[in-house]
Write an enzyme that holds these catalytic residues in place. Structure first.
Site, PDB file in Angstrom:
ATOM      1  N   GLY A  76       0.837  -1.204   0.000  1.00 25.68           N
ATOM      2  CA  GLY A  76       0.000   0.000   0.000  1.00 25.68           C
ATOM      3  C   GLY A  76       0.869   1.251   0.000  1.00 25.68           C
ATOM      4  O   GLY A  76       1.988   1.250  -0.528  1.00 25.68           O
ATOM      5  N   SER A  77       0.406   2.271   0.706  1.00 26.55           N
ATOM      6  CA  SER A  77       1.004   3.597   0.596  1.00 26.55           C
ATOM      7  C   SER A  77       2.468   3.674   1.012  1.00 26.55           C
ATOM      8  O   SER A  77       3.180   4.563   0.561  1.00 26.55           O
ATOM      9  CB  SER A  77       0.211   4.586   1.433  1.00 26.55           C
ATOM     10  OG  SER A  77      -1.139   4.541   1.044  1.00 26.55           O
ATOM     11  N   THR A  78       2.905   2.780   1.905  1.00 28.71           N
ATOM     12  CA  THR A  78       4.315   2.847   2.295  1.00 28.71           C
ATOM     13  C   THR A  78       5.213   2.685   1.070  1.00 28.71           C
ATOM     14  O   THR A  78       6.360   3.089   1.079  1.00 28.71           O
ATOM     15  CB  THR A  78       4.674   1.739   3.308  1.00 28.71           C
ATOM     16  OG1 THR A  78       4.094   0.517   2.869  1.00 28.71           O
ATOM     17  CG2 THR A  78       4.158   2.085   4.686  1.00 28.71           C
ATOM     18  N   TYR A  79       4.648   2.101   0.032  1.00 24.32           N
ATOM     19  CA  TYR A  79       5.458   1.848  -1.154  1.00 24.32           C
ATOM     20  C   TYR A  79       5.666   3.099  -2.011  1.00 24.32           C
ATOM     21  O   TYR A  79       6.619   3.180  -2.779  1.00 24.32           O
ATOM     22  CB  TYR A  79       4.816   0.734  -1.993  1.00 24.32           C
ATOM     23  CG  TYR A  79       5.799   0.197  -3.000  1.00 24.32           C
ATOM     24  CD1 TYR A  79       6.818  -0.640  -2.601  1.00 24.32           C
ATOM     25  CD2 TYR A  79       5.752   0.609  -4.328  1.00 24.32           C
ATOM     26  CE1 TYR A  79       7.763  -1.075  -3.490  1.00 24.32           C
ATOM     27  CE2 TYR A  79       6.696   0.176  -5.231  1.00 24.32           C
ATOM     28  CZ  TYR A  79       7.696  -0.664  -4.800  1.00 24.32           C
ATOM     29  OH  TYR A  79       8.646  -1.081  -5.671  1.00 24.32           O
TER      30      TYR A  79
END
Lengths: 386, 623
Positions: free
Chosen positions: B331-334
């Site tokens: 998700g967004s951590t990527y």
């Protein structure tokens, strides 16, 4: 004769002493394990030895002529105890064979007594038959009967080793006495194969042992275990041995180490030297026994000496042959050395007779200077004064 | 009886037959026995014929004895030696496992096995033996008694894990047939703490974790002792007549392994995970702490966990080291990696304005959404506010090659080669299967699956100046004498971004904590940066609106990063909270804060803290 007598005593004493030491060395482990005291077998053997010495004294002091005169009693007694041991309830059965009487904690092996009784009986009978012995009806037939019955009874126990030994010794005595053994040939031609076949079929253990021996198969963990262990013990002893008490075979590896297989232990601890000394001891006994037989004053003495000598020599030879895997296992102990009560007592009694005969020199050798003339009654003086 | 010179034969006298007379004068009664002059020649010949064979047999037997004793001596002696020597295995203690500061995490304790030799133990003693042993060893008496009747075995184990002092008491009973064997028991004094790193070892060796990975080094080399035995296989007593020279080869203990795991930090991480489990009821959670300068793993915790002292009673799923073996769509951590790659390739400037389409953007056949509607955002703000549309636009400009590079350079799709067993490489579809759609999905952390360890390692590289380091857990290996055999050296896999880009990313990530989705990770003592992630789980081929993985990957201090901490929370109860910024960020902050304290990294001064706090509040109110 005097020399023979002294040597017989010394050699017998030496073998007995060595035997006592080796019985202890062989048995202390198993005694400790089974009875909790290391000296269990040693103590008993000492008691037997004491009794044996008395038997030796009796045998050597009681004139052999008097013994020979009662041959009917000796043979009758032998047959009686051999029959008794076969009766269930009287004879003790151990490992499928009725070979023992048991009185309390004491066991008594009648075939040991029968061996010496038969020697006495056959010698007494044969020495009085004279020229009759050479005939069939009055010589061979009764001889076959008198010797055959005890042998057959021993074989019935079954104790084929002792039966073979006894048969051989009695045959040799009869042969020397003059019985014509050629009469036996046709009989043997029929009976021997039949008997052998019967034994083969009926007695499983005999077949096992023979099969095992003759096929040459090595089965160190099965039936051949005992002999295999005996060979390991002797072979590892080498020439000089591991030293007294240092053997490993007695650590329960070799069953009956203090008994039938004691020579293996001697071989391990005292080496080839020890085994050969034993062999030499028995050779010495046989040699001097032969001397006594040759120089006996009469046929009775000669036959008695021969019987005792052969009994000792052949039994030792059979035992050594078994232990060295030259012969199938027989269950025969090493005389004078192995642990065992009745065997020791009767063996020493036999040696006593041998000494007894040795104490009677033939008439020519009698010391005339002190002898018959001095007494003036025509009788020779007792040979023992010589 | 043809004696040529017959001597005169005395006639028996009737009255003379008393025994005394016979003993005194035996020859007097020999009338019936023929002449006393000795036996004739024929008899002597026959005597020789019977006796000489016996003597010949003796000679043959002496030959046979000689053969056995001399010729065959060596082979018999060898057999004798072989059957009476036995050897006994002496077990080697397994090497200890220590924490970063030498704290004992795993150790082996000497124990005794109590066994019964059923061939020696007397039948009538069994009842009493069972009673006494049950009392001393605290085992069930009936169970002991029943074991003593196992007919198919000679030796039965009565108790396996007996303290030496207890065994001593049993030995004092002197029961014949009861014996002892040395053994070692593996103990994990801290219980479940760090269980997934340590793993566990059974009687036949390591099964999981470091215990398995370093089995060969930890195991040690068993020694042996040879001894002489009797035919019933008992060792000969040392006393007595029998010479006894035992041969002893001492066992070599296993090597001493020191891990990078910091027990205090591990403890904090596990406490925080427990709090998360309590608060959000997730299926599982992972916390990882890395030293960004060396790649050393200072803490690795998974929930659910288990106690390695009793591994058999644990659910195998609880024994799984999820940080290495389980993958999730990040998700967004990527998004961070796409932005970093775009900066590195100079395709964007940080202040470049990106149209975020007011929260909904139709592109090809799909419509992308943001959780909050944004108009124009700078590149920094795309990260700060975690805009999906913004990230997708960055991805489109990077193109397939660029996005693929961003995946691979940071180490996704490949194992990190950590020294722990069971690691997977994650899921990255082969490049030729990528479509234009992938360019929209991958930048927002979909279509790829990563392990928590990969994610934490990549973050460490992003903030440490750009060096991707192999994560390591082994600090030092020494032998039992204390000689050092191995010591940790940082291993750079590759340079993933430049130092400038790394500094830019740090600033960007600090803003996430100061004014973006990661505000709950803010703390006054240390400057913290990080990125949140809230990924929908794929259930049955579509993105679920019920099941999420909430995560936060933070680092501190921002100016000179020391630690990276990743916390992922798998399937929290949606009603209780599921945003990464909610479920994971506070825990990560706490771990970082306490971790830095434990590592003696100086916090801000009181004054600076106040200043920072004021700024934090100001930004929140302003944002």
């Amino acid at each position: 004769m005097e020399l023979a007598r002294r040597h017989l005593l010394i050699v017998t004493g030496a073998l007995l002493a060595l035997g006592l030491v080796m019985v202890y060395s062989a048995s202390f482990v198993v005694a400790e394990q089974r009875f909790g005291t290391a000296t269990f077998f040693l103590e008993r053997q000492c008691v037997y030895l004491l009794a044996g010495c008395i038997a030796l004294a009796v045998g050597s002091l009681w004139d052999y002529h008097a013994l020979g005169r009662h041959w009917k009693i000796w043979l009758g007694l032998a047959v009686l105890i051999l029959i008794a041991v076969l009766v269930p309830g009287i004879g003790e059965r151990i490992n499928g064979a009725r070979r023992w009487f048991r009185i309390g904690s004491l066991t008594f092996q009648p075939s040991e007594a029968a061996k010496i009784l038969c020697v006495l009986g056959i010698a007494g009978w044969a020495a009085t038959r004279g020229e009759e012995l050479r005939t069939f009806t009055r010589g061979f037939l009764p001889a076959a009967l008198l010797a055959g019955v005890p042998v057959a009874l021993v074989a019935l126990e079954p104790d084929l080793g002792t039966a073979a030994l006894l048969a051989t010794v009695l045959c040799a005595m009869l042969f020397v006495a003059g019985v014509r053994l050629v009469y036996a040939l046709p009989f043997l031609g029929i009976a021997a194969p039949a008997g052998a076949l019967l034994a083969w079929e009926k007695l499983g253990y005999v077949r096992d042992r023979l099969e095992h021996f003759f096929t040459g198969e090595y089965d160190p963990l099965g039936r051949g275990y005992q002999v295999h262990q005996a060979l390991i013990a002797q072979g590892s002893g080498g020439v000089w041995g591991a030293g007294l008490g240092q053997g490993h075979a007695k650590l329960l590896y070799l069953p009956e180490a203090h008994n039938d297989f004691i020579l293996a232990l001697i071989g391990e601890e005292l080496g080839l030297i020890g085994s050969c000394l034993i062999l030499l001891g028995f050779a010495c006994l046989v040699w001097h026994g032969w001397t006594v037989a040759r120089k006996a004053p009469d046929l009775l003495g000669s036959l008695l000496a021969l019987g005792v000598t052969l009994m000792l020599g052949l039994q030792a030879a059979m035992n050594i042959a078994v232990v060295t895997r030259s012969m199938p296992t027989k269950g025969i102990s090493l005389p004078l050395i192995s642990y065992g009560g009745s065997a020791l007592i009767f063996t020493l009694f036999g040696i006593g007779i041998l000494l007894n005969v040795a104490a009677h020199p033939p008439a020519e050798e009698a010391p005339r200077a002190l002898g018959a003339v001095a007494r003036g009654n025509g009788r020779p003086l007792s040979a023992r004064t010589a | 009886m043809n004696d040529p010179n017959p001597t005169p034969t005395p006639q028996p006298v009737r009255g003379d037959t008393t025994i005394a007379h016979r003993l005194a004068c035996p020859a007097a009664h020999s009338a019936a026995w023929g002449p006393q002059g000795g036996v004739d020649r024929a008899v002597r010949t026959r005597l020789a014929l019977t006796v000489v064979p016996v003597l010949l047999v003796f000679i043959a037997l002496s030959w046979r004895l000689g053969t056995i004793h001399i010729v065959e001596h060596e082979s018999w002696a060898r057999l004798a030696e072989r059957q009476r020597t036995a050897s006994e295995r002496l077990p080697a203690p397994r090497g200890p496992i220590r924490g970063a500061n030498g704290e004992m995490l795993v150790q082996s304790r000497a124990r005794k096995i109590v066994f019964a030799d059923l061939h020696v133990l007397k039948a009538e003693q069994k009842d009493e033996t069972a009673r006494k042993l049950a009392e001393l060893l605290d085992v069930d008496q009936l169970l002991l008694r029943r074991r003593m009747d196992l007919a198919d075995r000679r030796v039965v184990y009565l108790a396996r894990n007996v303290e030496p002092e207890q065994a001593e008491k049993v030995a004092e009973l002197k029961i014949r047939g009861v014996g002892f064997e040395d053994t070692f028991r593996r103990e994990y004094p801290l219980g479940p703490l760090g269980s997934h790193v340590l793993g566990w070892a059974g009687t036949d060796g390591g099964k999981e974790g470091i215990e398995l990975a370093l089995e060969g080094l930890l195991r040690g080399i068993p020694g042996y002792r040879t001894y002489e035995r009797d035919a019933s296989r008992r060792a000969l007593s040392r006393g007595g007549d029998v010479s006894y020279v035992p041969e002893i080869h001492a066992p070599q203990p296993g090597l001493d392994v020191q891990l990078t795991i910091h027990p205090g930090l591990q403890h904090v991480a596990e406490d925080e995970l427990d709090a998360i489990m309590e608060a959000y009821q997730p299926k599982g959670a992972v916390a990882l702490v890395l030293d960004v300068r060396t790649g050393a793993i200072l803490a690795l915790a998974n929930r659910p966990a288990y106690d390695p002292n009793a591994p058999a009673s644990a659910d195998p799923a609880h024994r799984r080291n999820r940080a290495l073996t389980d993958v999730f769509e990040p998700g967004s951590t990527y998004k961070t990696f796409i932005v970093a790659e775009a900066l590195e390739k100079k395709l964007f400037r940080r202040n470049e304005r990106i149209n975020c389409e007011n929260g909904a953007w139709r592109v090809s056949y799909r419509t992308l959404h943001d959780s909050h509607a944004y108009g124009i955002l700078t590149l920094d703000e795309v990260i700060v506010h975690s805009s999906n549309i913004g990230a997708a636009k960055v991805g489109l400009r990077l193109g397939i090659d660029g996005v693929y590079d961003a995946v691979h350079t940071f180490g996704f799709g490949a194992r990190t080669r950590i020294d722990l067993p069971g690691e997977v490489s994650g899921i990255v579809r082969p490049k030729h299967k990528w479509t234009k759609d992938s360019l929209l999905s991958v930048p927002m952390g979909q279509e790829i699956a990563v392990t928590p360890l990969q994610l934490a390692t990549a973050y460490a590289a992003m903030v440490n100046g750009g060096a991707l380091l192999r994560p390591q857990v082994i600090q030092r290996i020494a032998n039992a004498k204390g000689e050092e055999l191995y010591t940790l050296r940082p291993e750079a896999v590759r340079q993933v971004i430049s130092a400038e880009t790394s500094i830019a990313m740090r600033e960007m990530l600090e803003r996430v904590v100061l004014e973006g989705t990661g505000r709950r990770a803010w703390c006054p003592e240390y400057s913290v940066g990080g990125k949140t992630g809230t990924a929908q789980k794929v259930i049955g081929g579509t993105y679920s609106h019920e099941k999420y993985v909430g995560s936060f990957c933070g680092f501190a201090p921002v100016e000179q990063p020391r630690l990276v901490c990743l916390v992922t929370v798998d399937e929290p109860d949606k009603r209780l909270g599921y945003y990464g910024g909610t479920v994971a960020a506070p825990a990560a902050k706490e771990i970082l804060r306490r971790g830095l304290k434990a590592l003696n990294v100086p916090p801000r001064s009181g004054e600076a803290q106040e200043l920072a706090e004021r700024e934090f509040r100001a930004r929140r109110n302003g944002g």
